[in-house]
Scaffold this motif. Structure first.
Motif, PDB file in Angstrom:
ATOM      1  N   LYS A  88       0.097  -1.542 -17.377  1.00 34.20           N
ATOM      2  CA  LYS A  88       0.100  -2.850 -16.721  1.00 34.20           C
ATOM      3  C   LYS A  88       1.322  -3.009 -15.836  1.00 34.20           C
ATOM      4  O   LYS A  88       1.236  -3.546 -14.717  1.00 34.20           O
ATOM      5  N   ASN A  89       2.467  -2.539 -16.323  1.00 30.83           N
ATOM      6  CA  ASN A  89       3.686  -2.605 -15.510  1.00 30.83           C
ATOM      7  C   ASN A  89       3.558  -1.763 -14.253  1.00 30.83           C
ATOM      8  O   ASN A  89       3.996  -2.163 -13.164  1.00 30.83           O
ATOM      9  N   VAL A  90       2.963  -0.574 -14.421  1.00 27.56           N
ATOM     10  CA  VAL A  90       2.746   0.282 -13.248  1.00 27.56           C
ATOM     11  C   VAL A  90       1.808  -0.404 -12.267  1.00 27.56           C
ATOM     12  O   VAL A  90       2.026  -0.388 -11.043  1.00 27.56           O
ATOM     13  N   PHE A  91       0.758  -1.023 -12.810  1.00 26.06           N
ATOM     14  CA  PHE A  91      -0.194  -1.738 -11.955  1.00 26.06           C
ATOM     15  C   PHE A  91       0.500  -2.873 -11.205  1.00 26.06           C
ATOM     16  O   PHE A  91       0.322  -3.030  -9.986  1.00 26.06           O
ATOM     17  N   GLU A  92       1.281  -3.661 -11.909  1.00 29.28           N
ATOM     18  CA  GLU A  92       1.922  -4.817 -11.285  1.00 29.28           C
ATOM     19  C   GLU A  92       2.949  -4.376 -10.253  1.00 29.28           C
ATOM     20  O   GLU A  92       3.010  -4.929  -9.138  1.00 29.28           O
ATOM     21  N   SER A  93       3.759  -3.383 -10.615  1.00 31.62           N
ATOM     22  CA  SER A  93       4.776  -2.929  -9.662  1.00 31.62           C
ATOM     23  C   SER A  93       4.127  -2.280  -8.440  1.00 31.62           C
ATOM     24  O   SER A  93       4.587  -2.485  -7.299  1.00 31.62           O
ATOM     25  N   THR A  94       3.065  -1.514  -8.677  1.00 29.83           N
ATOM     26  CA  THR A  94       2.369  -0.891  -7.545  1.00 29.83           C
ATOM     27  C   THR A  94       1.744  -1.942  -6.652  1.00 29.83           C
ATOM     28  O   THR A  94       1.819  -1.852  -5.405  1.00 29.83           O
ATOM     29  N   PHE A  95       1.140  -2.948  -7.282  1.00 32.90           N
ATOM     30  CA  PHE A  95       0.519  -4.007  -6.476  1.00 32.90           C
ATOM     31  C   PHE A  95       1.567  -4.766  -5.682  1.00 32.90           C
ATOM     32  O   PHE A  95       1.363  -5.070  -4.491  1.00 32.90           O
ATOM     33  N   ARG A  96       2.662  -5.091  -6.310  1.00 30.55           N
ATOM     34  CA  ARG A  96       3.705  -5.825  -5.578  1.00 30.55           C
ATOM     35  C   ARG A  96       4.223  -5.023  -4.379  1.00 30.55           C
ATOM     36  O   ARG A  96       4.435  -5.566  -3.290  1.00 30.55           O
ATOM     37  N   GLY A  97       4.424  -3.724  -4.608  1.00 31.24           N
ATOM     38  CA  GLY A  97       4.888  -2.895  -3.505  1.00 31.24           C
ATOM     39  C   GLY A  97       3.859  -2.783  -2.397  1.00 31.24           C
ATOM     40  O   GLY A  97       4.187  -2.889  -1.201  1.00 31.24           O
ATOM     41  N   THR A  98       2.598  -2.607  -2.804  1.00 26.29           N
ATOM     42  CA  THR A  98       1.528  -2.473  -1.808  1.00 26.29           C
ATOM     43  C   THR A  98       1.322  -3.764  -1.038  1.00 26.29           C
ATOM     44  O   THR A  98       1.188  -3.763   0.197  1.00 26.29           O
ATOM     45  N   SER A  99       1.289  -4.868  -1.770  1.00 32.70           N
ATOM     46  CA  SER A  99       1.050  -6.151  -1.101  1.00 32.70           C
ATOM     47  C   SER A  99       2.217  -6.520  -0.188  1.00 32.70           C
ATOM     48  O   SER A  99       2.009  -7.092   0.903  1.00 32.70           O
ATOM     49  N   SER A 100       3.425  -6.197  -0.613  1.00 33.69           N
ATOM     50  CA  SER A 100       4.571  -6.483   0.248  1.00 33.69           C
ATOM     51  C   SER A 100       4.481  -5.679   1.541  1.00 33.69           C
ATOM     52  O   SER A 100       4.752  -6.193   2.640  1.00 33.69           O
ATOM     53  N   GLU A 101       4.099  -4.425   1.422  1.00 34.45           N
ATOM     54  CA  GLU A 101       3.936  -3.592   2.613  1.00 34.45           C
ATOM     55  C   GLU A 101       2.816  -4.122   3.493  1.00 34.45           C
ATOM     56  O   GLU A 101       2.933  -4.173   4.724  1.00 34.45           O
ATOM     57  N   LEU A 102       1.732  -4.550   2.850  1.00 33.20           N
ATOM     58  CA  LEU A 102       0.594  -5.079   3.604  1.00 33.20           C
ATOM     59  C   LEU A 102       0.979  -6.354   4.357  1.00 33.20           C
ATOM     60  O   LEU A 102       0.635  -6.534   5.538  1.00 33.20           O
ATOM     61  N   LEU A 103       1.721  -7.239   3.712  1.00 34.12           N
ATOM     62  CA  LEU A 103       2.122  -8.483   4.354  1.00 34.12           C
ATOM     63  C   LEU A 103       3.099  -8.218   5.500  1.00 34.12           C
ATOM     64  O   LEU A 103       3.079  -8.923   6.535  1.00 34.12           O
ATOM     65  N   THR A 104       3.936  -7.226   5.333  1.00 32.29           N
ATOM     66  CA  THR A 104       4.866  -6.877   6.418  1.00 32.29           C
ATOM     67  C   THR A 104       4.104  -6.400   7.643  1.00 32.29           C
ATOM     68  O   THR A 104       4.405  -6.796   8.794  1.00 32.29           O
ATOM     69  N   ILE A 105       3.122  -5.554   7.418  1.00 31.78           N
ATOM     70  CA  ILE A 105       2.304  -5.056   8.540  1.00 31.78           C
ATOM     71  C   ILE A 105       1.539  -6.201   9.179  1.00 31.78           C
ATOM     72  O   ILE A 105       1.411  -6.278  10.422  1.00 31.78           O
ATOM     73  N   ALA A 106       1.031  -7.129   8.334  1.00 34.18           N
ATOM     74  CA  ALA A 106       0.273  -8.268   8.881  1.00 34.18           C
ATOM     75  C   ALA A 106       1.158  -9.130   9.777  1.00 34.18           C
ATOM     76  O   ALA A 106       0.720  -9.590  10.852  1.00 34.18           O
ATOM     77  N   ARG A 107       2.379  -9.368   9.337  1.00 33.02           N
ATOM     78  CA  ARG A 107       3.274 -10.188  10.159  1.00 33.02           C
ATOM     79  C   ARG A 107       3.602  -9.479  11.467  1.00 33.02           C
ATOM     80  O   ARG A 107       3.619 -10.096  12.560  1.00 33.02           O
ATOM     81  N   GLU A 108       3.839  -8.198  11.414  1.00 30.58           N
ATOM     82  CA  GLU A 108       4.110  -7.442  12.629  1.00 30.58           C
ATOM     83  C   GLU A 108       2.910  -7.486  13.575  1.00 30.58           C
ATOM     84  O   GLU A 108       3.061  -7.619  14.800  1.00 30.58           O
ATOM     85  N   ARG A 109       1.708  -7.365  12.988  1.00 26.18           N
ATOM     86  CA  ARG A 109       0.505  -7.377  13.829  1.00 26.18           C
ATOM     87  C   ARG A 109       0.285  -8.747  14.454  1.00 26.18           C
ATOM     88  O   ARG A 109      -0.112  -8.863  15.638  1.00 26.18           O
ATOM     89  N   ALA A 110       0.564  -9.824  13.714  1.00 26.42           N
ATOM     90  CA  ALA A 110       0.418 -11.175  14.278  1.00 26.42           C
ATOM     91  C   ALA A 110       1.430 -11.405  15.400  1.00 26.42           C
ATOM     92  O   ALA A 110       1.093 -11.990  16.466  1.00 26.42           O
ATOM     93  N   ASP A 111       2.639 -10.957  15.192  1.00 24.06           N
ATOM     94  CA  ASP A 111       3.641 -11.097  16.251  1.00 24.06           C
ATOM     95  C   ASP A 111       3.231 -10.316  17.494  1.00 24.06           C
ATOM     96  O   ASP A 111       3.455 -10.769  18.641  1.00 24.06           O
ATOM     97  N   ARG A 112       2.599  -9.173  17.270  1.00 21.05           N
ATOM     98  CA  ARG A 112       2.193  -8.349  18.412  1.00 21.05           C
ATOM     99  C   ARG A 112       1.101  -9.051  19.215  1.00 21.05           C
ATOM    100  O   ARG A 112       1.043  -8.947  20.460  1.00 21.05           O
ATOM    101  N   VAL A 113       0.217  -9.760  18.518  1.00 21.23           N
ATOM    102  CA  VAL A 113      -0.846 -10.477  19.233  1.00 21.23           C
ATOM    103  C   VAL A 113      -0.237 -11.522  20.154  1.00 21.23           C
ATOM    104  O   VAL A 113      -0.634 -11.659  21.334  1.00 21.23           O
ATOM    105  N   PHE A 114       0.746 -12.266  19.662  1.00 17.01           N
ATOM    106  CA  PHE A 114       1.371 -13.276  20.509  1.00 17.01           C
ATOM    107  C   PHE A 114       2.147 -12.632  21.651  1.00 17.01           C
ATOM    108  O   PHE A 114       2.237 -13.197  22.764  1.00 17.01           O
TER     109      PHE A 114
END
Length: 814
Positions: A88-114
């Protein structure tokens, strides 16, 4: 008074031991269990330490097994929970890392659109400024198709709609028609060269309305020309050039008819800043709902810094679909997660909803969920969020009734994602631990079983040795030996005696018993009989006789001292003092004589003729003895003193089938009120070391009642009681030794009895041989017929032998 001393058949075969009572107060001197409980009683007399220890060990084993089971369960559960928690700890830590990376890419992509929208506005302004012969709205970005491809690549989202919206005033509409008539062939031709057209240039021109318009689906005339004083918002440059549901292009379409587009234009025109809209529409292809965002940037006549205060002549426009936006983020293995796009305000028919949920499936496809479907609330604690769009516009600048949303993207895991981390490792780890514990437990139990088997063998040997010790030593002496063993220096052999070092401090186990009665019983004729027999037959006789004597001794509270050859030595009055020791000794002697005759008659059939001729000669003497354990090799309990020697002389000078007692014993018998039980011998006997002594015979019974039964039956039923006289009228009260009928075995039928016994033995031997011959001749015959034939032959042999012996006896008589 004398009736209180009795010995009958019931006293031997009954359920209780025969009991001697005191002649003075009638109190019981001793009571013991019957002979059938001998072995049980002796076993009970053994120390029960072993049994207690075995019980304690058994309880300890049960406790250990219980603790092992509890330990296995506890450790297995702990390991499983630990492994599961680790997963469960591996799952949670992996998810947090993955989601953080995903959100970073999303913000970069939104900024690029503008950034693309801003670049498009700058490009449009620059193109108009570069063409001296044109002005807004009559200007087109040169080489639009190539620039549009570059903008699309910069956005990085599949199938965005990129366009430049021209603001055409009412008085410019006719001129606009002429302008687009000249520019559209060039735009379509350029797009066709790059493969960006669904149709050919000609077909696209045919499907393009040449004047500003909008669609009225409720009227017969679907295309309605744009009129009115308000300016039209017309898309000229566009990529891709899509066809609407009517099969026409969106060129020259007046966007005023779309409330969302009109409101966004108002916001852009009022704030002079970029704006974004969010709308949820039905998918035209029937695939559910589609969430779209329109991003607008005002276009000014010049790119000067103070141009923002000037007139807005156009709008750079980009429309994206959020499903494609999210798909563009999946540069890594993102799947089985939920993304929730939260808006501070929304336009459209679902404006009451504040968020829209997307699900990335296991195959990586993005699915837009209806408003009534959302993520699993159980994973709210793992929520990861980040703001995508925040234009930071002052609400007071926004026209009334409009809203510029702040967009936030949140990520949640799914059950499927967690299941991917729930591998079988936790179960395998648990099973491994349990298997190790089970193997250890089985090994322990196997070892314990082997040790237990060994201990049981040792315990059986110890118990057997204990029984032997109990048979050799009296219980009181045995207990003293155990106590001395704990104190002695020689632990290997506590009974050893070191003649050089002394006794090691141990006190000799010896006591003086002032009142005892010694019994010597010797088998007359045994030496001659044994010389003609096999060793096993000799031991069969001795074991059969002495085992019966042992039982009688146990019943009468008489202690067996030893057997020397065919002589049986016993004592009454020790190791436990007994006031009526002489009575117990007399009872024992009389029973032994009777049992001797009974057993020899039974054994004659198997041990051969003359076995029944063996007789018992008994001598009894009373006095003090010294008894104890003579330490050394093969130590045993022994008696010493003149009483032992005198008792031996009483036996050796006696007669077969008679019990001779000394003067001391006779006096004790008379004192016990049993004067009628004894008779003095006619003459004194010479005793070595003693001179002449007056001895007495102990009455056994009438000769007729004590005659040996030919069928080997019991004579015990006819044995008179100790206080019983044979002649009730007193005529025999003064009998002398010469009569002998009350004091020994005899009679005129001795020769006939011997003859009958010899016949029986011959018949038994010959019958056995004949039965073997019959069986070997006819092995197929039934066992019942063979037995009947054998019985018939035995009867014939018996009659023949009896007749032959009778004739032989008659001839001898004549």
């Amino acid at each position: 008074m004398s009736s209180e001393f009795s010995l009958s058949e019931d006293s031997y075969n009954g359920d209780t031991r025969s009991t001697a009572h005191s002649t003075t107060n009638g109190m019981s001197v001793f009571e013991q269990p019957s002979s059938k409980d001998d072995d049980t009683q002796r076993t009970r007399e053994l120390p029960d330490v072993a049994r207690r220890e075995q019980k304690a060990v058994g309880i300890l084993k049960s406790l250990v097994c219980f603790m092992l089971v509890v330990t296995v369960a506890a450790v297995g559960t702990a390991v499983y929970l630990f492994a599961e928690d680790d997963e469960k700890n591996v799952f949670e830590s992996t998810f947090r890392g993955t989601s953080s990376e995903l959100l970073t890419i999303a913000r970069e992509r939104a900024d690029r659109v503008f950034e693309v929208v801003d670049s498009l506005a700058i490009a449009a302004t620059s193109a108009a400024a570069a063409n001296q012969n044109s002005s807004w709205p009559f200007t087109i970005i040169p080489d639009w198709a190539a620039k549009a491809e570059n903008f699309e690549k910069l956005i990085g989202i599949e199938d965005p709609i990129i366009s430049v919206i021209h603001i055409v005033d009412n008085d410019q509409r006719e001129e606009w028609v002429d302008f687009m008539g000249a520019e559209l062939p060039l735009l379509f031709t350029d797009a066709e060269k790059r493969g960006n057209l669904e149709k050919s240039t000609k077909e696209m021109l045919e499907r393009t309305t040449p004047f500003p318009h909008f669609y009225d689906l409720d009227s017969d005339e679907k295309i309605v020309p744009a009129t009115g004083p308000e300016s039209s918002f017309i898309a000229a440059e566009m990529t891709p050039y899509e066809l609407n549901p009517l099969g026409l292009t969106y060129i020259n379409y007046d966007l005023r008819r779309s409330s969302e587009m009109r409101n966004l234009v108002k916001i852009v025109n009022a704030t002079r800043r970029p704006a974004i809209g969010l709308v949820e529409i039905l998918d035209p292809s029937g695939g559910g709902v589609v969430v779209e965002s329109q991003i607008m940037q005002p276009i000014y006549e010049t790119n000067e810094p103070d141009a923002h205060d000037g007139k807005v002549v156009g709008i750079s426009f980009v429309m994206i679909r959020w499903a494609q936006f999210i798909e563009s983020l999946l540069i890594n293995d993102y799947s089985d997660i939920y993304l929730v796009l939260e808006s501070s305000c929304r336009s459209g028919s679902t404006a009451d909803a504040n968020d829209m949920t997307f699900r990335i499936g296991g195959d990586g496809n993005v699915e837009t969920l209806p408003n009534d479907e959302t993520h699993d609330s159980g994973y709210d604690y793992l929520k990861q969020s980040r703001g995508l769009v925040d234009l930071d516009i002052d609400p007071s600048e926004i026209p009334a009734g409009n809203c510029v949303p702040k967009l936030t993207l949140s990520v949640y895991p799914s059950v499927e994602l967690e299941e991917r981390f729930n591998s079988s490792k936790s179960l395998l780890a648990t099973l491994s631990i349990v298997a190790i514990f089970i193997f250890t437990s089985v090994t322990f139990l196997l070892y314990d079983y082997c040790v237990g088997q060994r201990q049981r063998k040792v315990m059986k040997r110890i118990q057997a040795q204990e029984l032997i010790v109990s048979n050799v030593f009296p219980s009181a002496i045995r207990d003293r030996l155990y106590d001395q063993e704990r104190q002695t220096k020689n632990k290997d052999n506590p009974l050893a005696f070191d003649d050089e070092a002394g006794n090691g401090g141990a006190v000799p186990l010896a006591d003086l018993f002032p009142s005892t009665t010694i019994i010597f019983a010797d088998i007359v004729g045994f030496t001659a009989w044994a010389s003609a027999r096999e060793p096993d037959q000799v031991f069969i006789l001795l074991e059969s006789l002495f085992s019966q004597f042992d039982k009688i001794a146990y019943q009468q509270n008489v202690f067996k001292v030893e057997t020397v050859g065919d002589c049986y030595v016993a004592v009454a009055g020790l190791p436990e003092p007994n006031e009526d020791h002489v009575v117990a000794a007399c009872k024992f002697a009389r029973h032994c004589v009777v049992k001797m005759n009974e057993m020899t008659a039974k054994l004659e059939v198997t041990l051969g003729p003359d076995t029944a001729d063996l007789q018992l000669r008994v001598g009894i003497h009373s006095g003090q003895v010294t008894a104890g354990v003579l330490r050394g090799e093969r130590s045993r309990f022994q008696l010493f003193g003149d009483t032992m020697n005198t008792a031996a002389r009483m036996e050796s000078s006696g007669e077969p089938n008679r019990i001779q007692v000394s003067q001391a014993t006779a006096d004790l018998v008379v004192a016990a009120g049993l004067n009628k039980l004894i008779l003095p011998r006619n003459k004194k006997i010479a005793v070595k070391g003693k001179g002449e002594m007056q001895t007495y015979w102990l009455r056994l019974g009438n000769a007729k009642t004590l005659k040996k039964p030919s069928n080997g039956g019991s004579m015990m039923k006819t044995l008179p009681k100790l206080d019983e006289t044979v002649a009730t009228d007193g005529s025999n009260s003064d009998r002398t030794e010469s009569d002998g009928s009350d004091f020994g075995m005899g009679g005129s039928s001795t020769e006939m009895t011997k003859r009958d016994r010899l016949v029986e033995w011959n018949v038994e031997v010959l019958g056995t041989l004949l039965q073997q011959i019959i069986a070997s001749r006819d092995s197929n015959s039934s066992s019942q017929l063979a037995t009947a034939e054998s019985s018939r032959l035995k009867s014939f042999l018996k009659r023949t032998l009896q007749k032959r012996y009778w004739v032989s006896s008659s001839q001898s008589f004549h």
